[in-house]
Motif scaffolding. Structure first.
Motif, PDB file in Angstrom:
ATOM      1  N   GLN A 347     -21.744   9.841   5.985  1.00 28.40           N
ATOM      2  CA  GLN A 347     -20.630   8.953   6.391  1.00 28.40           C
ATOM      3  C   GLN A 347     -20.311   7.269   7.219  1.00 28.40           C
ATOM      4  OE1 GLN A 347     -18.535  11.906   9.206  1.00 28.40           O
ATOM      5  NE2 GLN A 347     -18.288  13.517   7.813  1.00 28.40           N
ATOM      6  N   ALA A 348     -21.582   7.676   7.804  1.00 29.39           N
ATOM      7  CA  ALA A 348     -21.589   5.716   8.070  1.00 29.39           C
ATOM      8  C   ALA A 348     -21.860   4.783   7.035  1.00 29.39           C
ATOM      9  CB  ALA A 348     -22.694   6.009   8.527  1.00 29.39           C
ATOM     10  N   LYS A 349     -22.581   5.310   5.737  1.00 28.05           N
ATOM     11  CA  LYS A 349     -22.507   4.462   4.390  1.00 28.05           C
ATOM     12  C   LYS A 349     -21.202   4.797   3.732  1.00 28.05           C
ATOM     13  CE  LYS A 349     -27.198   4.906   2.809  1.00 28.05           C
ATOM     14  NZ  LYS A 349     -28.116   5.249   1.486  1.00 28.05           N
ATOM     15  N   LEU A 350     -20.360   5.763   4.173  1.00 24.17           N
ATOM     16  CA  LEU A 350     -18.879   5.782   3.051  1.00 24.17           C
ATOM     17  C   LEU A 350     -18.289   4.766   4.418  1.00 24.17           C
ATOM     18  CD1 LEU A 350     -18.395   9.288   2.510  1.00 24.17           C
ATOM     19  CD2 LEU A 350     -18.554   7.773   0.573  1.00 24.17           C
ATOM     20  N   ILE A 351     -17.844   4.717   5.042  1.00 28.89           N
ATOM     21  CA  ILE A 351     -17.489   3.489   5.655  1.00 28.89           C
ATOM     22  C   ILE A 351     -17.389   2.596   6.047  1.00 28.89           C
ATOM     23  CG2 ILE A 351     -16.479   3.153   8.709  1.00 28.89           C
ATOM     24  CD1 ILE A 351     -15.674   6.660   8.288  1.00 28.89           C
ATOM     25  N   ASP A 352     -18.685   2.240   5.839  1.00 28.60           N
ATOM     26  CA  ASP A 352     -19.247   1.147   5.558  1.00 28.60           C
ATOM     27  C   ASP A 352     -18.164   0.043   4.625  1.00 28.60           C
ATOM     28  OD1 ASP A 352     -20.561   0.531   8.337  1.00 28.60           O
ATOM     29  OD2 ASP A 352     -22.695   1.118   6.823  1.00 28.60           O
ATOM     30  N   SER A 353     -18.966   0.687   3.572  1.00 26.57           N
ATOM     31  CA  SER A 353     -18.570   0.686   2.247  1.00 26.57           C
ATOM     32  C   SER A 353     -16.733  -0.179   2.060  1.00 26.57           C
ATOM     33  CB  SER A 353     -18.985   1.184   1.157  1.00 26.57           C
ATOM     34  OG  SER A 353     -20.093   2.580   1.052  1.00 26.57           O
ATOM     35  N   ILE A 354     -16.239   1.401   2.256  1.00 26.35           N
ATOM     36  CA  ILE A 354     -14.717   1.330   2.550  1.00 26.35           C
ATOM     37  C   ILE A 354     -14.323   0.103   3.320  1.00 26.35           C
ATOM     38  CG2 ILE A 354     -12.554   2.540   3.234  1.00 26.35           C
ATOM     39  CD1 ILE A 354     -13.849   5.286   3.381  1.00 26.35           C
ATOM     40  N   PHE A 355     -15.263  -0.410   4.906  1.00 26.87           N
ATOM     41  CA  PHE A 355     -14.802  -1.057   5.319  1.00 26.87           C
ATOM     42  C   PHE A 355     -14.655  -2.341   4.379  1.00 26.87           C
ATOM     43  CE2 PHE A 355     -16.258  -4.500   8.432  1.00 26.87           C
ATOM     44  CZ  PHE A 355     -15.189  -4.951   8.703  1.00 26.87           C
ATOM     45  N   LYS A 356     -15.671  -2.547   4.197  1.00 28.74           N
ATOM     46  CA  LYS A 356     -16.365  -4.012   3.308  1.00 28.74           C
ATOM     47  C   LYS A 356     -15.321  -4.578   2.224  1.00 28.74           C
ATOM     48  CE  LYS A 356     -19.855  -6.567   0.264  1.00 28.74           C
ATOM     49  NZ  LYS A 356     -18.637  -6.525  -0.651  1.00 28.74           N
ATOM     50  N   GLY A 357     -15.205  -3.046   1.220  1.00 34.43           N
ATOM     51  CA  GLY A 357     -13.549  -2.923   0.092  1.00 34.43           C
ATOM     52  C   GLY A 357     -12.377  -3.403   1.207  1.00 34.43           C
ATOM     53  N   ILE A 358     -12.006  -2.967   2.475  1.00 38.65           N
ATOM     54  CA  ILE A 358     -10.729  -3.453   2.308  1.00 38.65           C
ATOM     55  C   ILE A 358     -11.210  -5.665   2.698  1.00 38.65           C
ATOM     56  CG2 ILE A 358      -9.209  -3.454   4.689  1.00 38.65           C
ATOM     57  CD1 ILE A 358      -9.728  -0.104   4.377  1.00 38.65           C
ATOM     58  N   LYS A 359     -11.908  -5.311   3.646  1.00 44.59           N
ATOM     59  CA  LYS A 359     -12.265  -7.057   3.960  1.00 44.59           C
ATOM     60  C   LYS A 359     -12.354  -7.841   3.228  1.00 44.59           C
ATOM     61  CE  LYS A 359     -15.755  -9.675   6.620  1.00 44.59           C
ATOM     62  NZ  LYS A 359     -16.654  -9.689   6.966  1.00 44.59           N
ATOM     63  N   ASP A 360     -13.043  -7.443   1.792  1.00 44.50           N
ATOM     64  CA  ASP A 360     -12.781  -8.229   0.696  1.00 44.50           C
ATOM     65  C   ASP A 360     -11.752  -8.110   0.164  1.00 44.50           C
ATOM     66  OD1 ASP A 360     -15.200  -8.263   1.206  1.00 44.50           O
ATOM     67  OD2 ASP A 360     -15.799  -7.869  -0.389  1.00 44.50           O
ATOM     68  N   PHE A 361     -11.257  -7.289  -0.148  1.00 39.78           N
ATOM     69  CA  PHE A 361      -9.324  -7.365  -0.222  1.00 39.78           C
ATOM     70  C   PHE A 361      -8.614  -7.211   0.804  1.00 39.78           C
ATOM     71  CE2 PHE A 361      -5.004  -5.740  -0.815  1.00 39.78           C
ATOM     72  CZ  PHE A 361      -4.353  -6.253  -2.199  1.00 39.78           C
ATOM     73  N   LYS A 362      -8.657  -8.116   2.142  1.00 39.19           N
ATOM     74  CA  LYS A 362      -7.792  -8.728   3.022  1.00 39.19           C
ATOM     75  C   LYS A 362      -8.172 -10.242   2.767  1.00 39.19           C
ATOM     76  CE  LYS A 362      -6.994  -9.098   7.836  1.00 39.19           C
ATOM     77  NZ  LYS A 362      -5.631 -10.005   7.735  1.00 39.19           N
ATOM     78  N   MET A 363      -9.577 -10.677   2.647  1.00 39.99           N
ATOM     79  CA  MET A 363      -9.759 -12.305   2.579  1.00 39.99           C
ATOM     80  C   MET A 363      -8.794 -12.444   1.411  1.00 39.99           C
ATOM     81  SD  MET A 363     -11.641 -13.245   5.258  1.00 39.99           S
ATOM     82  CE  MET A 363     -12.794 -12.409   6.732  1.00 39.99           C
ATOM     83  N   LYS A 364      -9.257 -12.055   0.727  1.00 41.37           N
ATOM     84  CA  LYS A 364      -8.423 -12.566  -0.963  1.00 41.37           C
ATOM     85  C   LYS A 364      -7.014 -12.224  -0.573  1.00 41.37           C
ATOM     86  CE  LYS A 364      -9.554 -10.096  -4.249  1.00 41.37           C
ATOM     87  NZ  LYS A 364     -10.596  -9.411  -5.477  1.00 41.37           N
ATOM     88  N   TYR A 365      -6.400 -11.686  -0.028  1.00 41.37           N
ATOM     89  CA  TYR A 365      -4.808 -11.167   0.159  1.00 41.37           C
ATOM     90  C   TYR A 365      -4.077 -12.146   0.237  1.00 41.37           C
ATOM     91  CZ  TYR A 365      -0.584  -8.644   0.398  1.00 41.37           C
ATOM     92  OH  TYR A 365       0.880  -8.513   0.714  1.00 41.37           O
ATOM     93  N   ASP A 366      -4.702 -12.381   1.788  1.00 39.66           N
ATOM     94  CA  ASP A 366      -4.630 -13.214   3.069  1.00 39.66           C
ATOM     95  C   ASP A 366      -4.099 -14.837   2.615  1.00 39.66           C
ATOM     96  OD1 ASP A 366      -4.388 -11.337   4.378  1.00 39.66           O
ATOM     97  OD2 ASP A 366      -5.918 -11.321   6.063  1.00 39.66           O
ATOM     98  N   GLN A 367      -5.324 -15.186   1.684  1.00 45.78           N
ATOM     99  CA  GLN A 367      -5.414 -16.592   1.564  1.00 45.78           C
ATOM    100  C   GLN A 367      -4.402 -17.182   0.376  1.00 45.78           C
ATOM    101  OE1 GLN A 367      -9.538 -17.834   0.569  1.00 45.78           O
ATOM    102  NE2 GLN A 367     -10.070 -16.800   2.174  1.00 45.78           N
ATOM    103  N   MET A 368      -3.554 -15.643  -0.513  1.00 43.11           N
ATOM    104  CA  MET A 368      -2.596 -16.222  -1.184  1.00 43.11           C
ATOM    105  C   MET A 368      -1.375 -16.122  -0.744  1.00 43.11           C
ATOM    106  SD  MET A 368      -3.950 -13.472  -4.605  1.00 43.11           S
ATOM    107  CE  MET A 368      -3.376 -11.995  -3.859  1.00 43.11           C
ATOM    108  N   GLN A 369      -1.194 -15.626   0.648  1.00 40.22           N
ATOM    109  CA  GLN A 369       0.039 -15.536   0.960  1.00 40.22           C
ATOM    110  C   GLN A 369       0.594 -17.121   1.553  1.00 40.22           C
ATOM    111  OE1 GLN A 369       1.888 -13.139   1.369  1.00 40.22           O
ATOM    112  NE2 GLN A 369       0.095 -12.272  -0.186  1.00 40.22           N
TER     113      GLN A 369
END
Ligand SMILES: [Zn+2]
Length: 369
Positions: A347-369
């Motif tokens: 479960q920790a692996k799943l959480i870490d992976s989803i966290f990373k996916g969201i974080k990467d998306f957020k970084m990219k998305y926030d910079q386009m704003q």
């Protein structure tokens, strides 16, 4: 005498610790940027820029760069250098960026001199204060996590018959919420935080009403064939393959079974015409991007079989006016995957992976704003 000395040193100390006030030429309340002295030079934590200007900040360790996006403009700093680049110009802050305890510090001169020079149409240094245009904030701040099923709807039932999808996904969502709030500076709302039944429509309605920026539905899969395993992420659209249609039918079944049979299904199908078209078209690309980030991070981290990013027409994603995806974290109907899905370590692996996916998306998305 000693008292006076302490008073004088306090006074001098407060002069040195000159925090910087940012005043906005709008109704926005002023922000105070806290400064600290490092090697006799005034510095401030770079994340203060996020507070004052909604700046998106990311570091690129490979290139030894720090990227800061303010008012939609990209400033590039070289780590351990006093120079920054904006468009084709270079600016010298006189003192270099400092890294300390995993945080980056910029010299106060960046705020008092460089920034007003770069954005001379948006801010100026007046009477010891920075007077600035209020920033637009379109960054990702609110995330709705949607643990599937709940209450009278158990979702998928494990191979062992002992574990239910509604329990596993609630555990995952609760843990993920904690990690996101602690490490990503976002507000996370849950469509349910206990074992209760919530209709599919209520879930997206709640996300819309709370102005959520992302909607992430968390599920576990099931298949007639117990050999089938792996992870897949869906975004909304009409289902493309038979396999995707089967998962779609399974996840949508809740409407027929628990929300009022054919009548309820009709209601959702109407909703599809009115809302889903608008909602999905607007965010299709972003939803795909988010899905792709999540899928690659998940399979990379868990080494689960990669079933890909897919399109399907989930009722739960319809009508969500924000990028939205549905994650199938693995097959409870598969003996091995069920065993893994209930352990803390997996479960920790799943959480870490989803966290990373969201974080990467957020970084990219926030910079386009
Ligand atoms: Zn499900």
């Amino acid at each position: 005498m000693k008292k006076i000395f302490i008073l004088i040193s306090l006074f001098v100390f407060s002069l040195i610790q000159a925090d910087i006030t940012v005043d906005y030429n709008s109704s926005m309340a002023p922000e105070i940027i806290t400064t600290t002295e490092i090697d006799s030079i005034e510095y401030f934590n770079v994340f203060e820029l996020n507070k004052a200007f909604k700046a998106a900040i990311s570091d690129d360790l490979l290139d030894q760069r720090l990227n800061i996006n303010i008012y939609g403009e990209q400033l590039i700093f070289l780590i351990d250098s006093s120079y920054l680049q904006y468009r084709s110009d270079y600016y010298n802050m006189t003192h270099e960026i400092i890294q300390q305890d995993g945080k980056y510090y910029l010299p106060a001169r960046f705020l008092t001199v460089i920034l007003p020079r770069i954005f001379d149409n948006r801010m100026s240094w007046k009477a010891g204060k920075l007077v600035a245009t209020a920033p637009m904030d379109n960054s990702i701040k609110r995330i709705v996590l949607d643990p599937g099923h709940g209450g009278k709807d158990p979702g998928a039932i494990g191979y062992s018959r002992k574990h239910l999808e509604k329990e596993v996904v609630l555990e995952l969502a609760l843990k993920l919420k904690k990690k996101l709030e602690q490490q990503l500076d976002v507000i996370v709302l849950l469509s349910r935080d206990k074992d209760e039944f919530v209709s599919l429509q209520q879930r997206t309605k709640m996300a819309n009403e709370n102005n959520a920026d992302l909607f992430i539905s968390i599920h576990c899969n099931a298949h007639r064939n117990s050999k089938v395993n792996g992870i897949e992420v869906y975004y909304l659209s009409t289902a493309k393959t038979d396999e995707a249609r089967a998962v779609e039918a399974m996840e949508n079944q809740v409407v027929y079974e628990y929300e009022g049979g054919k009548e309820a299904v009709k209601k959702y199908d109407n909703l599809a015409f009115i809302l889903a078209d608008m909602a999905q078209n607007e965010h299709l690309e972003e939803s795909y991007d988010l899905g792709a980030n999540l899928q690659s991070s998940l399979v990379h981290n868990t080494e689960a079989y990669d079933r890909g990013v897919k399109q399907a027409n989930f009722y739960v994603l319809r009508g969500a006016f924000m990028p939205s995806v549905l994650i199938e974290c693995g097959f409870l109907s598969n003996k091995e995957e069920e065993k893994k899905l209930i352990t803390n370590s997996y479960q920790a692996k799943l959480i870490d992976s989803i966290f990373k996916g969201i974080k990467d998306f957020k970084m990219k998305y926030d910079q386009m704003q």
